[in-house]
Design a protein around this motif. Structure first.
Motif, PDB file in Angstrom:
ATOM      1  N   UNK A  23     -57.369  29.056  38.384  1.00  0.00           N
ATOM      2  CA  UNK A  23     -58.280  28.780  37.272  1.00  0.00           C
ATOM      3  C   UNK A  23     -59.681  28.476  37.783  1.00  0.00           C
ATOM      4  N   UNK A  24     -59.781  27.691  38.843  1.00  0.00           N
ATOM      5  CA  UNK A  24     -61.085  27.369  39.423  1.00  0.00           C
ATOM      6  C   UNK A  24     -61.779  28.633  39.916  1.00  0.00           C
ATOM      7  N   UNK A  25     -61.038  29.507  40.573  1.00  0.00           N
ATOM      8  CA  UNK A  25     -61.643  30.697  41.179  1.00  0.00           C
ATOM      9  C   UNK A  25     -62.072  31.735  40.144  1.00  0.00           C
ATOM     10  N   UNK A  26     -61.630  31.603  38.905  1.00  0.00           N
ATOM     11  CA  UNK A  26     -62.118  32.486  37.843  1.00  0.00           C
ATOM     12  C   UNK A  26     -63.469  32.023  37.301  1.00  0.00           C
ATOM     13  N   UNK A  27     -63.880  30.808  37.634  1.00  0.00           N
ATOM     14  CA  UNK A  27     -65.144  30.291  37.112  1.00  0.00           C
ATOM     15  C   UNK A  27     -66.323  31.100  37.671  1.00  0.00           C
ATOM     16  N   UNK A  28     -67.226  31.459  36.786  1.00  0.00           N
ATOM     17  CA  UNK A  28     -68.453  32.150  37.188  1.00  0.00           C
ATOM     18  C   UNK A  28     -69.601  31.646  36.344  1.00  0.00           C
ATOM     19  N   UNK A  29     -70.666  32.418  36.258  1.00  0.00           N
ATOM     20  CA  UNK A  29     -71.797  32.014  35.438  1.00  0.00           C
ATOM     21  C   UNK A  29     -72.370  30.692  35.897  1.00  0.00           C
ATOM     22  N   UNK A  30     -72.466  29.741  34.983  1.00  0.00           N
ATOM     23  CA  UNK A  30     -73.000  28.418  35.323  1.00  0.00           C
ATOM     24  C   UNK A  30     -72.147  27.704  36.368  1.00  0.00           C
ATOM     25  N   UNK A  31     -70.856  28.027  36.431  1.00  0.00           N
ATOM     26  CA  UNK A  31     -69.951  27.371  37.370  1.00  0.00           C
ATOM     27  C   UNK A  31     -69.871  28.088  38.713  1.00  0.00           C
ATOM     28  N   UNK A  32     -70.604  29.175  38.886  1.00  0.00           N
ATOM     29  CA  UNK A  32     -70.519  29.944  40.129  1.00  0.00           C
ATOM     30  C   UNK A  32     -70.869  29.108  41.369  1.00  0.00           C
ATOM     31  N   UNK A  33     -71.947  28.287  41.347  1.00  0.00           N
ATOM     32  CA  UNK A  33     -72.241  27.484  42.543  1.00  0.00           C
ATOM     33  C   UNK A  33     -71.110  26.526  42.909  1.00  0.00           C
ATOM     34  N   UNK A  34     -70.500  25.895  41.900  1.00  0.00           N
ATOM     35  CA  UNK A  34     -69.382  24.995  42.182  1.00  0.00           C
ATOM     36  C   UNK A  34     -68.208  25.765  42.772  1.00  0.00           C
ATOM     37  N   UNK A  35     -67.916  26.926  42.220  1.00  0.00           N
ATOM     38  CA  UNK A  35     -66.840  27.768  42.753  1.00  0.00           C
ATOM     39  C   UNK A  35     -67.123  28.154  44.193  1.00  0.00           C
ATOM     40  N   UNK A  36     -68.361  28.515  44.504  1.00  0.00           N
ATOM     41  CA  UNK A  36     -68.702  28.928  45.865  1.00  0.00           C
ATOM     42  C   UNK A  36     -68.548  27.770  46.852  1.00  0.00           C
ATOM     43  N   UNK A  37     -68.848  26.555  46.404  1.00  0.00           N
ATOM     44  CA  UNK A  37     -68.660  25.392  47.276  1.00  0.00           C
ATOM     45  C   UNK A  37     -67.184  25.189  47.584  1.00  0.00           C
ATOM     46  N   UNK A  38     -66.339  25.452  46.602  1.00  0.00           N
ATOM     47  CA  UNK A  38     -64.897  25.305  46.814  1.00  0.00           C
ATOM     48  C   UNK A  38     -64.387  26.382  47.757  1.00  0.00           C
ATOM     49  N   UNK A  39     -64.910  27.591  47.642  1.00  0.00           N
ATOM     50  CA  UNK A  39     -64.529  28.657  48.571  1.00  0.00           C
ATOM     51  C   UNK A  39     -64.886  28.297  50.007  1.00  0.00           C
ATOM     52  N   UNK A  40     -65.970  27.546  50.167  1.00  0.00           N
ATOM     53  CA  UNK A  40     -66.443  27.222  51.514  1.00  0.00           C
ATOM     54  C   UNK A  40     -65.798  25.973  52.101  1.00  0.00           C
ATOM     55  N   UNK A  41     -65.131  25.166  51.306  1.00  0.00           N
ATOM     56  CA  UNK A  41     -64.644  23.876  51.802  1.00  0.00           C
ATOM     57  C   UNK A  41     -63.330  24.023  52.552  1.00  0.00           C
TER      58      UNK A  41
END
Length: 513
Positions: A480-498
């Motif tokens: 569910x988190x990884x489907x987030x885009x748009x306004x949530x894209x930066x937060x998703x990218x931080x999670x991908x990097x952690x």
């Protein structure tokens, strides 16, 4: 075109926005009050105390005060079974609990077709998605898409509409004109009474979408394509827009309804004036109860302003049950569906409607008082670390952790409670991956209301699955988190990097909610 009550009438929106292009809060001044609530105004001292209580935490080593009681005094202990979402508010009185139980009976009642010897239960359809509220909101929890070998989509359906160029009012720049499909209306029904064809069969085809974390771990998302198959009344309109909807969980609705509209609108930043990339905005809905514009609160795009209107709309759209707000006894049958309109119905007896105001009130009372279970493991070190990750990543920018409800004269269960729903109740652009490309009032085809997160860790226990998002495509919280885009894209990218331990801590925090 279907002769059905609309949740929003374009002709009425000329009074909604005093300045559609102006700055917030003037932009939303017409929806800052709460006509559905009997409010005792806050004092200056209360307002100051609330601001202090709602301030973001600075110490993530210990839980915040009352964080373990997400529903305030209405919170209940967690039952160890599938009934965890089916308990009455923890602060409810004895007589009120009896009302809750009667409402539960109506929520679970199986409706039958007319004519029937059981006059209080007839009137189903003629087109419908389910025969009871409980059939979609199973155990008051989340619905699910049909399994590959099961065409019975009892807790999922497709909304439908077409563009309506006449609805675009020049001075209401945010309103997005839509109209019902001329044949199929605003919702596709996959069941019909004997002798009539159902409107469609929901077909879902999935393709794989791999996503790789910085450490090399890969998760495969499933990307759905929706088809309205086996159409019973001819082709869809060439411009038909379809939106999949899974039934959401029911807990805490009365508490969400009691949040001051002004407090929700104060979080709106439609033009991203603070430059943080988050531009939430309220949906504006025409109230069938109060004959005026109101803040949208309920539904996946905040398409209903109150629990009453949401419930009445579900009776009409999902079951074809007429009621004081949506009075057509033939439900969603269009003028093109002539045999459907002429079928027997149950609105001809003393009730006047297939469910009258008394029955509707009881179902609404039940829905408002489905309690939020207490948090689990709130002081666990990994959960506390996950909470800090939640804030540091930016998740709390949309999933607003807490509010204080109005002080109310007539709803003690919801009155002046510190609650932790983890939603700002606003619309956010979630990007093309989650877009349904179907507007709803002010909401665009890429916007969704921030989903409340309370109770999300009990989904498996209550619903028997871990399927999330508006259409159940995500098979886990991380998907569910990884489907987030748009306004949530930066937060998703931080999670991908952690690193993985931080990801695990974040999931542990979410599962504690």
């Amino acid at each position: 075109m279907k002769d059905t009550s609309s949740l929003f009438l374009a002709s009425c929106f000329s009074t909604v926005m005093l300045s559609a292009a102006g700055a917030q809060p003037d932009r939303y001044i017409a929806i800052t009050d709460d006509p559905h609530l009997d409010v005792i105004p806050r004092t200056a001292a209360e307002t100051a105390r609330i601001a202090k209580v709602l301030a973001p935490p600075h110490d993530f080593n210990t839980p915040q005060r009352f964080e373990d009681l997400p529903g305030g005094a209405a919170t209940v202990r967690v039952k160890p079974d599938a009934d965890a979402f089916s308990q009455p508010s923890g602060n409810i009185g004895f007589e009120e609990e009896l009302l809750f139980k009667v409402g539960n009976g109506l929520f679970r009642k199986i409706w039958v077709s007319s004519p029937s010897s059981t006059l209080a239960s007839d009137g189903l359809g003629p087109l419908y998605n389910a025969r009871s509220c409980q059939r979609c909101h199973i155990k008051d929890g989340r619905g699910h898409p049909p399994a590959p070998d099961d065409d019975n989509a009892v807790s999922m359906f497709l909304r439908i509409s077409i563009p309506d160029e006449t609805a675009g009012i020049a001075d209401i720049q945010d309103y997005l004109g839509t109209a019902p499909d001329p044949t199929y209306g605003t919702q596709l029904q996959d069941f019909a009474l004997p002798g009539l064809p159902a409107e469609y069969r929901l077909q879902i085809d999935y393709s794989d979408r791999p996503v790789t974390f910085a450490d090399g771990t890969t998760i495969v998302l499933r990307d759905p394509t929706y088809t309205a198959a086996d159409l019973g009344y001819g082709p869809l309109h060439p411009q038909a827009m379809l939106s999949p909807r899974v039934a959401p969980q029911m807990i805490g609705l009365g508490l969400l309804e009691a949040i001051p509209a002004a407090d929700i609108i104060a979080l709106a930043d439609p033009d991203d004036a603070d430059g943080d990339g988050i531009s939430g905005r309220p949906n504006v809905i025409w109230s069938a109860e109060f004959d005026r514009p109101m803040l949208g609160r309920f539904g996946l795009k905040a398409g209903a302003p109150t629990v009453m209107q949401q419930s009445a709309g579900a009776f009409a759209g999902d079951m074809g049950i007429s009621n004081p707000l949506f009075s057509d006894p033939f439900g969603e049958c269009s003028t093109i569906q002539d045999a459907c309109r002429k079928a027997p119905h149950g609105a001809g007896d003393v009730r006047g409607f297939e469910i009258d105001q008394e029955g509707l009130d009881l179902v609404v009372y039940y829905s408002r008082n489905l309690a939020v279970p207490a948090r689990r493991n709130v002081d666990d070190p990994q959960v506390l670390r996950g909470k800090q990750v939640f804030y540091d990543t930016g998740c709390a920018a949309c999933h607003q952790p807490s509010f204080v409800t109005h002080r109310l004269n007539d709803r003690p269960e919801q009155s002046f409670q510190l609650i932790w729903p983890h939603t700002d109740m606003l619309l956010h652009d979630m990007g093309p991956g989650l877009a349904d490309n179907r507007p709803e009032a002010v909401a665009s085809g890429t916007e969704w209301r921030t989903a409340p997160l309370w109770g999300i860790g009990l989904t498996q226990q209550v619903s028997g699955h871990t399927l999330f998002l508006h259409d159940g495509r995500a098979r886990s919280l991380m998907e569910a988190i990884l489907w987030h885009g748009g306004e949530a894209q930066p937060a998703r990218d931080r999670i991908l990097a952690m690193p993985e331990p931080d990801r695990d801590a974040l999931i542990a925090y979410l599962e504690s909610l």
